[in-house]
Design an enzyme around this catalytic site. Structure first.
Site, PDB file in Angstrom:
ATOM      1  CE  LYS A  34      -0.205  -0.389   5.030  1.00  0.00           C
ATOM      2  NZ  LYS A  34      -0.927  -1.031   6.140  1.00  0.00           N
ATOM      3  CE1 TYR A 250      13.959  31.118   5.153  1.00  0.00           C
ATOM      4  CE2 TYR A 250      13.988  28.792   4.558  1.00  0.00           C
ATOM      5  CZ  TYR A 250      13.830  30.123   4.202  1.00  0.00           C
ATOM      6  OH  TYR A 250      13.537  30.448   2.906  1.00  0.00           O
TER       7      TYR A 250
HETATM    8  C1  LIG Z   1      -0.070  -1.984   6.800  1.00  0.00           C
HETATM    9  C2  LIG Z   1      -0.603  -3.276   7.303  1.00  0.00           C
HETATM   10  C3  LIG Z   1       0.247  -4.374   7.494  1.00  0.00           C
HETATM   11  C4  LIG Z   1       1.753  -4.286   7.372  1.00  0.00           C
HETATM   12  O1  LIG Z   1       2.280  -3.695   8.528  1.00  0.00           O
HETATM   13  P1  LIG Z   1       3.868  -3.568   8.771  1.00  0.00           P
HETATM   14  O2  LIG Z   1       3.992  -3.035  10.134  1.00  0.00           O
HETATM   15  O3  LIG Z   1       4.363  -2.609   7.726  1.00  0.00           O
HETATM   16  O4  LIG Z   1       4.434  -4.925   8.580  1.00  0.00           O
HETATM   17  C5  LIG Z   1      -0.336  -5.579   7.844  1.00  0.00           C
HETATM   18  N1  LIG Z   1      -1.679  -5.689   8.024  1.00  0.00           N
HETATM   19  C6  LIG Z   1      -2.517  -4.643   7.872  1.00  0.00           C
HETATM   20  C7  LIG Z   1      -3.967  -4.817   8.107  1.00  0.00           C
HETATM   21  C8  LIG Z   1      -2.005  -3.400   7.524  1.00  0.00           C
HETATM   22  O5  LIG Z   1      -2.832  -2.353   7.409  1.00  0.00           O
END
Ligand SMILES: *Cc1c(COP(=O)(O)O)cnc(C)c1O
Length: 357
Positions: A34, A250
């Site tokens: 994702k 800055y």
């Molecule tokens: C994003 C996600 C993962 C992966 O999590 P990590 O900590 O990056 O391994 C697994 N399961 C679900 C439901 C997620 O939303």
């Protein structure tokens, strides 16, 4: 061409996948890609991991993007469908939805659609997505007729803190509710895959560790035998000689403690480098005389940041600077910026080209 870029290491992605598959034993690995593959380019990661049992994305839009690009791996959609139109896309593109809320159960029942597989999510303590126990049992029984297989799933709130009391409580809740139901199971994200083998069940769902990054506060991916899949580079744009007591950038946050040379690097928060990074955040400069450690000196600006090179540095304009990846652990930068590696990867902007190696 601007030198600022990220290098995506396909061999590292494949290596990390193999390490995780080995760690998972007989559980099947769902590769979570994702948010544009945690900033690595969703298509690049999808193509690098054809052996994944599933690729998991958050949204139907992400899944459609993969399908339109010709990816035919099984796709798990972690937020599932939200309406009839998305349910129709789910069916047409053979996506596997996570069903996590009563309105989704009703949509499925009304449509009478038949799906080869659904993942039914139980809320076990995180209170984000998932059905409560009573709704879960009812949905499991009523959806059995509409789905070839139901995978029972939940998600940990604190898996990276292995001793956190919530971990055991979530496992107990999951076991209690699912104990008499038929189907396969999935609980583990990266942290649980790594340190809670009794949560592996049938499917594990690693994200961050695929990218070579540790989810634990006190360890780096490299400590765990993983390889960073993204290295962020820029170059020295200018060098400013400064005297002891003079200030930089800055707000004039950084003050030179001695006479020194300040390097101006061609990357800033407009590229996704964290503006909240503290003075002292490490970087590495590759000079003609070899690699040199340096550190952030002053608040990063939009297109540039400043580093303290020291008075005797051999660094010159045009030298390459590594912000993170190989010499500099992303986990270290995240700690200096008061955030987590996940956020730094996701906040790289479109101005940073992803080059694939
Ligand atoms: C994003 C996600 C993962 C992966 O999590 P990590 O900590 O990056 O391994 C697994 N399961 C679900 C439901 C997620 O939303």
């Amino acid at each position: 061409m601007r030198a600022t870029h990220a290098l995506i290491d396909i061999a590292a992605l494949q290596h990390n996948f193999q390490v995780l598959q080995h760690r998972a034993g007989s559980a099947r690995v769902v590769a979570v890609i994702k948010a544009d593959g945690y900033g690595h380019g969703m298509l690049t990661v999808a193509r690098a991991l054809p052996q994944a049992a599933f690729l998991a994305v958050a949204t139907i839009d992400e899944a459609m993007h993969l399908r339109q690009a010709g990816i035919d791996t099984a796709l798990l959609v972690l937020q599932g469908f939200k309406d009839q139109a998305e349910l129709a896309q789910t069916v047409a593109q053979q996506l596997v939805p996570v069903v996590h809320a009563p309105h989704q159960v009703r949509l499925l029942q009304q449509s009478a659609a038949r799906l080869p597989q659904i993942w039914l999510k139980l809320q076990t303590g995180m209170h984000r997505l998932g059905l409560c126990a009573a709704d879960y049992l009812a949905a499991h029984s009523s959806l059995s007729a509409q789905s070839g297989e139901i995978v029972m799933m939940s998600h940990f709130a604190c898996a990276e803190q292995v001793d956190h009391a919530s971990v055991a409580a979530q496992i107990a809740c999951f076991d209690n509710v699912c104990h008499d139901l038929s189907g396969t199971r999935s609980l583990a994200n990266s942290a649980a895959l790594w340190s809670l083998p009794h949560t592996h069940h049938d499917w594990v769902r690693p994200g961050i560790m695929l990218y070579g990054v540790a989810p634990f506060a006190d360890r780096c991916g490299r400590d765990l035998g993983l390889r960073p899949a993204l290295r962020l580079y820029s170059e020295l744009l200018a060098i400013q000689p400064c005297r002891k007591g003079q200030r930089v950038g800055y707000g004039l946050r950084f003050q030179c403690q001695t006479d020194t040379r300040i390097g101006i690097v061609a990357i800033g928060y407009g590229d996704g480098y964290p503006r909240l990074a503290a003075d002292g955040t490490p970087v590495q400069v590759v000079t003609a005389a070899g690699a040199q450690a340096a550190s952030l000196a002053g608040v990063p600006s939009m297109d540039m940041l400043s580093i303290d090179l020291g008075a005797h540095s051999k660094a010159r304009v045009g030298d390459q600077v590594e912000l993170w990846g190989d010499a500099i652990a992303l986990e270290t930068v995240a700690r200096h910026a008061g955030t987590i590696p996940y956020e730094l990867l996701c906040q790289l902007t479109a101005r940073v080209p992803l080059r694939v190696a």
